[in-house]
Design an enzyme around this catalytic site. Structure first.
Site, PDB file in Angstrom:
ATOM      1  N   SER A  60      59.136  21.582  27.828  1.00  0.00           N
ATOM      2  CA  SER A  60      59.946  20.664  27.087  1.00  0.00           C
ATOM      3  C   SER A  60      59.861  21.328  25.409  1.00  0.00           C
ATOM      4  O   SER A  60      60.598  22.270  25.224  1.00  0.00           O
ATOM      5  CB  SER A  60      59.311  19.341  27.144  1.00  0.00           C
ATOM      6  N   ASP A  81      66.911  14.889  34.675  1.00  0.00           N
ATOM      7  CA  ASP A  81      65.985  14.602  33.429  1.00  0.00           C
ATOM      8  C   ASP A  81      66.382  13.480  32.495  1.00  0.00           C
ATOM      9  O   ASP A  81      67.434  13.503  31.947  1.00  0.00           O
ATOM     10  CB  ASP A  81      66.060  15.977  32.778  1.00  0.00           C
ATOM     11  N   HIS A 136      62.078  15.363  34.323  1.00  0.00           N
ATOM     12  CA  HIS A 136      61.438  16.170  33.199  1.00  0.00           C
ATOM     13  C   HIS A 136      60.232  17.214  33.558  1.00  0.00           C
ATOM     14  O   HIS A 136      59.558  17.442  32.701  1.00  0.00           O
ATOM     15  CB  HIS A 136      60.957  15.349  32.048  1.00  0.00           C
TER      16      HIS A 136
END
Length: 180
Positions: free
Chosen positions: A69, A132, A159
């Protein structure tokens, strides 16, 4: 070879998600692994994280960065300035996604230098998922197109917040293949 984990922002830590299990499996395969919670893990300001990755975690031309991320954003920006062996980007993106915390971190205040990111490392592995909830798949596909990453696109990983040891074998396999 040294592998450095870079977690995401929003209060994430180095003990969350699949990080500990991947750390264990990578150590079992002979890697030197650094997995620490970075300072300023709520916003993840670039001017704090990049020097920390360089000076405290010791990233260098023989290091592999695994960024998840906003940690993937840190890995990209790091490689933009410093040579590394390679990187693994999990749920990366290239815009601030119109999120205030992402804007506040400073990562998106200038254009990306895709050529330097690519030139400063031997390879880039990328993992993204169509489902996601935070990162539109077009963000990931754009990065893949710009950097010609070794690209893995899933339909069911969200995610990448898994926690079991066998939840992310693709990452382990890809890193082992790169180290041969």
């Amino acid at each position: 070879m040294k592998i450095i984990f870079i977690h995401g922002n929003g209060g994430c830590t180095a003990d969350m998600n699949w990080y500990a299990s991947a750390d264990q499996r990578l150590r079992e395969n002979g890697f030197n692994v650094i997995r620490e919670t970075l300072p300023d893990n709520d916003i993840a300001h670039e001017n704090i994280w990049i020097p920390y990755i360089r000076d405290t975690l010791g990233a260098d031309q023989n290091s592999i960065l695994i960024g998840h991320s906003s940690g993937a954003i840190a890995a990209l920006r790091y490689a933009e300035e410093y040579p590394i062996k390679g990187s693994t980007l999990v749920s990366p993106y290239h815009t601030h996604l119109n999120l205030e915390d992402e804007k506040a971190g400073g990562w998106f205040d200038r254009p990306w230098n895709w050529r330097r990111i690519s030139a400063n490392q031997d390879w880039i592995i990328q993992f993204s998922s169509v489902d996601d909830p935070w990162i539109p798949i077009e963000e990931a596909q754009y990065i893949h197109a710009k950097l010609d990453t070794e690209y893995f696109e899933f339909t069911d990983r969200g995610h990448f917040l898994q926690t079991d040891i066998d939840d992310f074998p693709e990452l382990i396999t890809a890193l082992i293949e790169k180290s041969v």
